[in-house]
Design a protein around this motif. Structure first.
Motif, PDB file in Angstrom:
ATOM      1  N   ALA A   1     -13.528  -6.767  -2.614  1.00  0.00           N
ATOM      2  CA  ALA A   1     -13.485  -8.202  -2.327  1.00  0.00           C
ATOM      3  C   ALA A   1     -14.859  -8.710  -1.915  1.00  0.00           C
ATOM      4  CB  ALA A   1     -12.462  -8.489  -1.226  1.00  0.00           C
ATOM      5  N   GLN A   2     -15.618  -7.865  -1.175  1.00  0.00           N
ATOM      6  CA  GLN A   2     -16.953  -8.270  -0.751  1.00  0.00           C
ATOM      7  C   GLN A   2     -17.875  -8.439  -1.956  1.00  0.00           C
ATOM      8  OE1 GLN A   2     -18.769  -5.589   2.018  1.00  0.00           O
ATOM      9  NE2 GLN A   2     -20.475  -6.951   2.471  1.00  0.00           N
TER      10      GLN A   2
ATOM     11  N   ALA B   1      -2.700   5.749   7.883  1.00  0.00           N
ATOM     12  CA  ALA B   1      -4.040   6.236   7.542  1.00  0.00           C
ATOM     13  C   ALA B   1      -4.381   5.892   6.091  1.00  0.00           C
ATOM     14  CB  ALA B   1      -4.121   7.743   7.771  1.00  0.00           C
ATOM     15  N   ALA B   2      -3.414   6.102   5.196  1.00  0.00           N
ATOM     16  CA  ALA B   2      -3.647   5.772   3.780  1.00  0.00           C
ATOM     17  C   ALA B   2      -3.839   4.271   3.600  1.00  0.00           C
ATOM     18  CB  ALA B   2      -2.474   6.266   2.940  1.00  0.00           C
ATOM     19  N   TYR B   3      -3.092   3.477   4.366  1.00  0.00           N
ATOM     20  CA  TYR B   3      -3.223   2.014   4.312  1.00  0.00           C
ATOM     21  C   TYR B   3      -4.631   1.573   4.700  1.00  0.00           C
ATOM     22  CZ  TYR B   3      -3.095  -2.412   6.981  1.00  0.00           C
ATOM     23  OH  TYR B   3      -3.394  -3.621   7.545  1.00  0.00           O
ATOM     24  N   ILE B   4      -5.173   2.172   5.780  1.00  0.00           N
ATOM     25  CA  ILE B   4      -6.521   1.814   6.225  1.00  0.00           C
ATOM     26  C   ILE B   4      -7.558   2.166   5.155  1.00  0.00           C
ATOM     27  CG2 ILE B   4      -8.329   2.398   7.890  1.00  0.00           C
ATOM     28  CD1 ILE B   4      -6.287   0.445   8.969  1.00  0.00           C
TER      29      ILE B   4
ATOM     30  N   ARG C   1      -7.152  -0.267   2.282  1.00  0.00           N
ATOM     31  CA  ARG C   1      -7.578  -1.608   2.690  1.00  0.00           C
ATOM     32  C   ARG C   1      -9.105  -1.702   2.725  1.00  0.00           C
ATOM     33  NH1 ARG C   1      -5.763  -4.635   8.331  1.00  0.00           N
ATOM     34  NH2 ARG C   1      -7.471  -6.112   8.384  1.00  0.00           N
ATOM     35  N   ALA C   2      -9.752  -0.615   3.204  1.00  0.00           N
ATOM     36  CA  ALA C   2     -11.214  -0.603   3.228  1.00  0.00           C
ATOM     37  C   ALA C   2     -11.776  -0.689   1.810  1.00  0.00           C
ATOM     38  CB  ALA C   2     -11.711   0.657   3.921  1.00  0.00           C
ATOM     39  N   GLU C   3     -11.154   0.021   0.877  1.00  0.00           N
ATOM     40  CA  GLU C   3     -11.621  -0.019  -0.504  1.00  0.00           C
ATOM     41  C   GLU C   3     -11.420  -1.407  -1.111  1.00  0.00           C
ATOM     42  OE1 GLU C   3     -13.129   1.074  -4.222  1.00  0.00           O
ATOM     43  OE2 GLU C   3     -13.392   1.835  -2.182  1.00  0.00           O
TER      44      GLU C   3
ATOM     45  N   TYR D   1       0.849  -1.191   0.000  1.00  0.00           N
ATOM     46  CA  TYR D   1       0.000   0.000   0.000  1.00  0.00           C
ATOM     47  C   TYR D   1       0.884   1.239   0.000  1.00  0.00           C
ATOM     48  CZ  TYR D   1      -3.636  -3.256   1.638  1.00  0.00           C
ATOM     49  OH  TYR D   1      -4.506  -4.314   1.760  1.00  0.00           O
ATOM     50  N   GLU D   2       0.503   2.248  -0.749  1.00  0.00           N
ATOM     51  CA  GLU D   2       1.242   3.500  -0.760  1.00  0.00           C
ATOM     52  C   GLU D   2       0.748   4.403   0.374  1.00  0.00           C
ATOM     53  OE1 GLU D   2       3.863   4.230  -2.597  1.00  0.00           O
ATOM     54  OE2 GLU D   2       3.708   2.257  -3.542  1.00  0.00           O
TER      55      GLU D   2
END
Length: 635
Positions: A234-235, A221-224, A227-229, A216-217
């Motif tokens: 994935a969902q 905070a950017a990782y979270i 990851r949520a996106e 992740y770049e």
């Protein structure tokens, strides 16, 4: 940016179990990488692959010729007979390392209380950790790898380290890889994140799948956000997959005759889909327990003084009133008195003055730093350790058994039947928190709760604490946690508990002002021997301003020998005070280590030693002032 290291399609197994597979990563000059993932997920294995300690079973790891690694591991192997200076700088001459401004800054930031001539065997665990960190950052290397560097650092230390690393890698020379659970630190330092996603055993343990690394770049905070996106996408894919699964399963369940009459490839395709269906990504689920009733009166400290004797107080004139449902964070340096404050709140310590009032319905639970409480149940298995307190627990509107509860709290069925003595640090902390909550407390005291926990576990605990209806008190150097789960903060500064209306930022400003004042006082004291004499011109000015009869006053008698003797006394006294201050700081570090374990008896003994040294320093200061007056009189 120059290329340093490349990981190409790497896989590795331990025995028959695949740990990582299909890993593709690269390191370049200027990279500042943060590594996250659950405990036991493969982070340490990844670091060993990068440094060449482990060789991959598949793929390859290539580095530029001459690449040097500096690694801070969680355990050091220092010779106890070596001095701090030898560990950090080896046989380098002092002028070689002392001429480097960055090295001097590192000494000042990480080792201000340590005499470089002290032996490693004399240091506490926290002091050894800081020495190891300084040695790693001073070592010449193209790649620096830090495994939990913020352990044993207070908030000021974490802030210093973040600033130091930002400056060190600002010019884009060398690469940094950091494994840490400190989310504020990850945001402050790192510009790219590697998430180690653990593998799983597959359905029935018959189809083990290796873990992998996602990139992740940006910082935490950017990782979270990313990851949520990815989870959202994935969902969507999972929903499509589930539709196909339901269709195939419905076809398979039409009975044996129909199953044998259908094309075999459809049966095999459906079975493959079922076998490869992974478990949920985040298995940890901390559920809110039923909370005992809490009245209007919780715990009040009223004009409380506390110390190991009445002459030398750790806390002075403390008035702190806890309200039902209050969420309070406590800040302060190591050894400032935070653990003593917790001890007063939970009744483990008694004040030397003032009053502690506790409500009749209050049920206090304390999560200590070392979770020594688990030693009593070390022979039990995880399920049994919970079952000992409650066979069934009400979760929401349902009752669940102890075995169901621990499974829902992130322990797999295998780990649920593991002996407590064999658990990792993070698992022990998770189990003890569970045992505390099963007891249905309504006042929860958490002393450094983030130790040994991965970021996913921390997020789950925060989710619980966000909705926990009891009174919550948190002592932590983790800024992210404090700002997330507490609504107000106080600081322990110079033995006084002070409210912080502006939160952590205000505390850091006050702490810096305290440092600046101490530095100024130190300079003033060191230069006082030169300032007491003054100049003839200044003396004349003062004399002119006193009275009109000044010219009738006699010139004071001079005695060079007495002035020299007084000067030597001042210097000798100053050296003694400096040595005692170093001893006092070292004992303060030991005090912090003992506070982690909750050993209040030993803590009291150390407190008395500190009190004795403080009294000796006070006497020496009086001697120094007398000598300064003598120097002024005869000089």
């Amino acid at each position: 940016m120059a290329h340093i290291l490349n990981v190409e399609n790497v896989g590795i197994s331990l025995g028959s179990r695949p740990i990582l597979g299909g890993v593709n990563l690269s390191l370049e000059d200027g990279n500042k990488i943060g590594v996250v993932g659950p405990n036991g997920g493969g982070k340490s294995t990844l670091l060993k692959l990068l440094t060449g300690i482990l060789a991959p079973d598949t793929g390859r790891v290539t580095t530029v010729s001459g690449t040097r690694f500096a690694v801070l591991s969680q355990l050091d192997d220092f010779d106890p007979e070596q001095t701090i200076l030898e560990v950090i700088h080896g046989q380098q001459a002092e002028y070689e390392w002392a001429s480097d401004a960055k090295v001097r800054k590192l000494h000042q930031g990480l080792l201000p209380d340590l005499d470089l001539a002290r032996k490693i065997g004399e240091l506490s665990g926290g002091q050894r950790r800081r020495v190891a960190l300084a040695a790693t950052l001073c070592a010449p290397a193209e790649v620096t790898i830090l495994d939990e560097p913020t352990n044993h650092l207070d908030m000021e230390g974490v802030m210093f380290l973040a600033e130091f690393l930002r400056e060190k890698y600002a010019k884009g020379l060398g690469a940094l890889v950091v494994v840490t659970h400190d989310r504020w630190f990850l945001d402050a330092v790192c510009e790219r994140m590697w998430e180690v996603v653990p593998g799983h055993d597959g359905a029935g343990g018959k189809n083990p799948q290796p873990g992998y690394v996602e990139v992740y770049e940006g910082g935490y905070a950017a990782y979270i956000l990313q990851r949520a996106e990815r989870a959202r996408i994935a969902q969507q894919n999972a929903e499509k997959r589930n539709n196909l699964l339901r269709k195939e399963l419905a076809w398979l369940r039409r009975g044996a005759p129909a199953r044998t009459s259908k094309p075999r490839f459809r049966i095999e395709a459906a079975n493959e889909l079922i076998a490869n269906e992974p478990p949920p990504r985040d298995s940890l689920e901390l559920t809110q327990m039923a909370t005992a009733r809490l009245g209007k009166d919780v715990i009040d400290l009223i004009k409380v003084d506390f110390g190991w004797d009445k002459q030398n107080l750790v806390l002075q004139d403390v008035t702190l009133r806890l309200a039902p449902g209050q969420r309070l964070g406590i800040l302060g340096r190591n050894g400032a008195g935070k653990s003593s404050l917790l001890g007063l709140l939970n009744g483990a310590l008694q004040p030397v003055k003032g009053k502690v009032k506790q409500g009749k319905t209050v049920v206090v639970a304390t999560l200590s730093q070392e979770v020594r409480e688990l030693e009593e149940v070390a022979h039990l298995r995880v399920v049994e350790a919970v079952h000992q307190l409650a066979t069934h627990v009400k979760v929401g509107k349902k009752e669940v058994s102890a075995s169901q509860l621990v499974e829902r709290l992130g322990f797999t069925r295998e780990r649920a039947w593991t002996k407590v003595s064999e658990l990792s640090g993070g698992e022990r902390r998770r189990l003890q928190l569970l045992r505390l909550l099963v007891g249905e407390p309504n006042v929860l005291l958490l002393d450094e709760p983030t130790n040994d926990l991965d970021t996913d576990t921390l997020t789950a605990i925060e989710d619980l604490l966000d909705t926990w209806p009891g009174t919550l008190i948190v002592v932590s150097h983790d800024r992210y946690l404090l700002e997330r789960v507490t609504d107000s903060q106080v600081a322990v500064l110079n033995g006084v508990v002070r409210d912080l209306p502006r939160g952590v930022d205000e505390y850091l400003e006050l702490s810096q002002a305290q440092n600046d004042t101490a530095y100024k006082l130190g300079k003033d004291k060191a230069s006082a021997v030169f300032s007491v004499k003054g100049t003839g011109e200044e003396t004349g000015t003062v004399e002119a301003e006193t009275t009109a009869d000044t010219d009738l006053m006699k010139e004071p008698e001079k005695d060079a020998a007495k002035a020299r003797l007084a000067g030597k006394t001042m210097e000798r006294t100053m050296r003694k005070m400096e040595r005692l201050e170093v001893q006092k700081l070292a004992l303060g570090a030991q005090q912090t280590e003992l506070a982690m374990s909750g050993d209040y008896e030993k803590l009291a003994e150390i407190g008395r030693e500190i009190a004795s040294i403080s009294a000796e320093i006070t006497d020496l200061e009086a001697q120094w002032l007398e000598a300064a007056a003598e120097a002024e009189r005869w000089g």
